[in-house]
Motif scaffolding. Sequence first.
Motif, PDB file in Angstrom:
ATOM      1  N   GLY A 196       0.793  -1.215   0.000  1.00 33.87           N
ATOM      2  CA  GLY A 196       0.000   0.000   0.000  1.00 33.87           C
ATOM      3  C   GLY A 196       0.828   1.269   0.000  1.00 33.87           C
ATOM      4  O   GLY A 196       1.724   1.448  -0.826  1.00 33.87           O
ATOM      5  N   SER A 197       0.532   2.138   0.954  1.00 33.22           N
ATOM      6  CA  SER A 197       1.203   3.439   1.025  1.00 33.22           C
ATOM      7  C   SER A 197       2.662   3.333   1.441  1.00 33.22           C
ATOM      8  O   SER A 197       3.402   4.313   1.361  1.00 33.22           O
ATOM      9  N   ASN A 198       3.073   2.149   1.884  1.00 31.44           N
ATOM     10  CA  ASN A 198       4.478   1.943   2.258  1.00 31.44           C
ATOM     11  C   ASN A 198       5.299   1.483   1.049  1.00 31.44           C
ATOM     12  O   ASN A 198       6.168   0.632   1.167  1.00 31.44           O
ATOM     13  N   THR A 199       5.004   2.049  -0.102  1.00 27.12           N
ATOM     14  CA  THR A 199       5.659   1.640  -1.343  1.00 27.12           C
ATOM     15  C   THR A 199       6.297   2.832  -2.041  1.00 27.12           C
ATOM     16  O   THR A 199       5.663   3.868  -2.222  1.00 27.12           O
ATOM     17  N   ASN A 229       7.302  10.211   5.241  1.00 23.63           N
ATOM     18  CA  ASN A 229       6.233   9.256   5.541  1.00 23.63           C
ATOM     19  C   ASN A 229       6.435   8.406   6.788  1.00 23.63           C
ATOM     20  O   ASN A 229       5.492   7.750   7.237  1.00 23.63           O
TER      21      ASN A 229
END
Length: 364
Positions: free
Chosen positions: A321-324, A362
């Motif tokens: 997800g957003s950890n990419t 992030n």
Amino acid sequence: MRNDMSWIKRLFIPTLIVLLSSFVGIAAIEMALRIINFNDPWQRTQEANILRNFQFSYDISQLYVSDSPNVDYVRNQYGLRDSCVSPEEIEILTIGGSTTDQRYVSLSSTYQSIIEERMEQSSVTFGCVSNAGVDGHSTWGHLYSFENWFPLIPELNPKIILLYVGVNDANFLRASSPITGFDTERTDGIKGFLKRFEIVRAVLPIYRFFKQKTDNESAAYAGHAPKPYTDDAYVVSTMNEQTELLSAQNALAFRSRMERLLSEIQELGAKPLCVTQPHRFVKEIDGELRGVENVLGEGFSGIDYDYSLRKLNEVIFDLCGSNTVDLYSHEFSNSHFYDGVHTTASGSEEIGRVIAEFVINNYN
């Protein structure tokens, strides 16, 4: 007839003595190594190409233009490539294959060092970034590392574990291919049998060094030969008819391994950071996507490789997800690569800058 028999005896007996003596000598060395390594849990890591207390100066003069013609490559007692005082200081542990290992890039220019430099500038309490990349590893090798390597490193407790994966896993022909790499499924056959012997494990680093020099041309994506692709190298415009099915099957298996990797990271109490990987095997020319021929092997071009890699990237985005960090879509220049996937010093530095900015913005 007697002369013939006498000649055979004179040849056979000395040969037999030499063979028996050699066998006894090798057996004695094998037994000695087994006794020495009996209680050494690190021995199994040699099966996964993990080098410890290793140092070598690599000649990069034929790969790309650099201030120095050589790279001093060092792996410490834990098999890591870093400048950390101790494993306890590691805040980001990077995992991947040769594109993470970066053995032909000096330590100061590896993306790990650039991330560390940027993080230190943004945080007075930041520790260090360590490189656990191993040439040839796919997600099979990464799982092996979690099970057999990382537990041996004392005080290893990173806050972030970075997965720079996809390049090796994208080869859906890998299971039946002679391409250099490490898969934990490959424990049978003659190679698996030979690796059971301590004397074979002891000479593996030497064997791999010379094998690398002769096998660089075996697969376009796996070698380390200089290949500055120009427009005339992109000659294929259609995908192999088998690629779609093989890529789907490969992506499904990749998903399972990624789920296990993310679970391992969670059990360590760390946060995952997944990074998609760039390559130079396809290029849009006159509005048409074209590929380098035979990237995966005969009949499977850069277009096939790119399709497979994009399927893996879909899995990565879905699971992470957003950890990419999407480096696949990042704009690189030709000077950032010396072949289809491996970066020059400037390429590694660019990767480090992009990832560092992502982490700073992030991750707390």
